[in-house]
Design a protein around this motif. Structure first.
Motif, PDB file in Angstrom:
ATOM      1  N   CYS A 297       0.807  -1.224   0.000  1.00  0.00           N
ATOM      2  CA  CYS A 297       0.000   0.000   0.000  1.00  0.00           C
ATOM      3  C   CYS A 297       0.838   1.272   0.000  1.00  0.00           C
ATOM      4  N   VAL A 298       2.101   1.206   0.397  1.00  0.00           N
ATOM      5  CA  VAL A 298       2.903   2.423   0.532  1.00  0.00           C
ATOM      6  C   VAL A 298       3.660   2.772  -0.739  1.00  0.00           C
ATOM      7  N   GLU A 299       3.645   1.899  -1.742  1.00  0.00           N
ATOM      8  CA  GLU A 299       4.484   2.134  -2.922  1.00  0.00           C
ATOM      9  C   GLU A 299       4.217   3.486  -3.548  1.00  0.00           C
ATOM     10  N   ALA A 300       2.948   3.867  -3.670  1.00  0.00           N
ATOM     11  CA  ALA A 300       2.597   5.125  -4.331  1.00  0.00           C
ATOM     12  C   ALA A 300       3.066   6.348  -3.548  1.00  0.00           C
ATOM     13  N   GLU A 301       3.417   6.169  -2.275  1.00  0.00           N
ATOM     14  CA  GLU A 301       3.838   7.296  -1.443  1.00  0.00           C
ATOM     15  C   GLU A 301       5.344   7.553  -1.513  1.00  0.00           C
ATOM     16  N   LEU A 302       6.088   6.712  -2.217  1.00  0.00           N
ATOM     17  CA  LEU A 302       7.542   6.823  -2.252  1.00  0.00           C
ATOM     18  C   LEU A 302       8.000   7.706  -3.400  1.00  0.00           C
TER      19      LEU A 302
END
Length: 311
Positions: free
Chosen positions: A133-138
């Protein structure tokens, strides 16, 4: 989907590779069912270890190792975990007006640690899904993330730094391992490892077995809830299939990285690990932390000696 709650710190001025990845991830979307009814209204991650929530201790660990940002993966409606890192100016003003400086410093600690944001995991589809779920926040320049499971307290600090050094030396992903007695090994995910020449505290991972019988365990090294994961983990998460309950398992994605020939190592933790995920481990952690404090330790130690003498 994310919501930033505080930005007290800036990126490092230097463009050099940081000690650990800029972003640390804390999966905190679970219901905490083993602590019901307490967790009916209070998130498990906010239960105090003496007087400090477990999530704050984990954030301190990430900060001390060099992380700039904390992404807390939460479920819909579980806003209290991230809210702990928001300034409460009314409370701070009240404490300051009453001259309670020590208490004021404690209240200000969490909001001052690092940038904190929430990422929503819409459905409970496993640890692998939570990490995904965090990939797009990197940012495009972030080639790895640190993952810290809030149920695990790994003390003393320094293990994340050793893991970052291992990654700098060997590349790929690095996990934390603890040595577990044979009679307890069946409760853990256990690493199959081989030695690394001239690096005795580091092992190369060849595989992982979930909760093996003692006779079948490939080693006495078990996973301890700390990871530095190369960004290729997201490619692996997209390739694996859901297991029991429709969940994506992080260990399956790590196994796929190994299958692809990507380097995966473990650093053996030299210290204590407490499991905050169950009431028994939580109590041990609280006692251990309290005994080390000047304000509670002496009286608690004397009481424990007296109490145990009665048994």
């Amino acid at each position: 989907m994310s919501e930033t709650t505080s930005r007290p710190t800036a990126r490092r001025a230097s463009e050099a590779v940081p000690p650990i990845p800029h972003t640390a991830v804390v999966p905190a979307a679970g219901l905490g069912t083993r602590f019901l009814p307490a967790t009916k209204t209070v998130p498990k991650e906010l239960l105090p270890v003496v007087d400090t929530p477990g999530i704050e201790l984990v954030a301190e660990e990430a900060k001390s190792a060099g992380a700039d940002r904390l992404l807390v993966v939460t479920s819909p409606g579980k806003d209290g975990v991230v809210a702990h890192f928001v300034e409460d100016l009314v409370l701070e003003h009240t404490l300051a007006a009453r001259g309670k400086e020590a208490m004021l410093a404690k209240v200000r600690n969490a909001p001052s640690l690092l940038e904190v944001a929430s990422v929503i995991q819409e459905k409970p589809l496993g640890l692998g899904h939570a990490v995904g779920c965090v990939e797009a926040e990197l940012g495009d320049d972030e080639d790895a993330i640190a993952v810290l499971l809030p149920d695990d307290l790994v003390i003393p600090g320094g293990t994340l730094g050793r893991m970052a050094m291992a990654r700098a030396k060997h590349g790929g992903s690095v996990l934390c391992a603890i040595e577990v007695p044979g009679e307890e090994i069946s409760a853990y995910g256990v690493f199959e490892v081989e030695d690394v020449p001239d690096d005795p505290g580091v092992k190369r991972v060849r595989g992982m077995v979930e909760k093996p019988a003692a006779a079948d365990a490939p080693s006495n090294l078990a996973a301890a809830g700390r990871y530095i994961l190369d960004r290729k983990i997201f490619d692996a998460l997209r390739q694996i299939t859901p297991g029991q309950g429709g969940e994506l398992q992080l260990t399956d994605a790590i196994a796929l990285l190994i299958e692809w020939g990507e380097p995966v190592h473990v650093v053996i933790h030299e210290g204590t690990r407490h499991d905050l995920g169950n009431p028994g481990g939580y109590l041990k952690a609280a006692v251990d932390f309290a005994l080390d404090r000047d304000d509670y330790g002496p009286a608690l130690r004397a009481w424990l000696i007296e109490r145990l003498a009665k048994d």
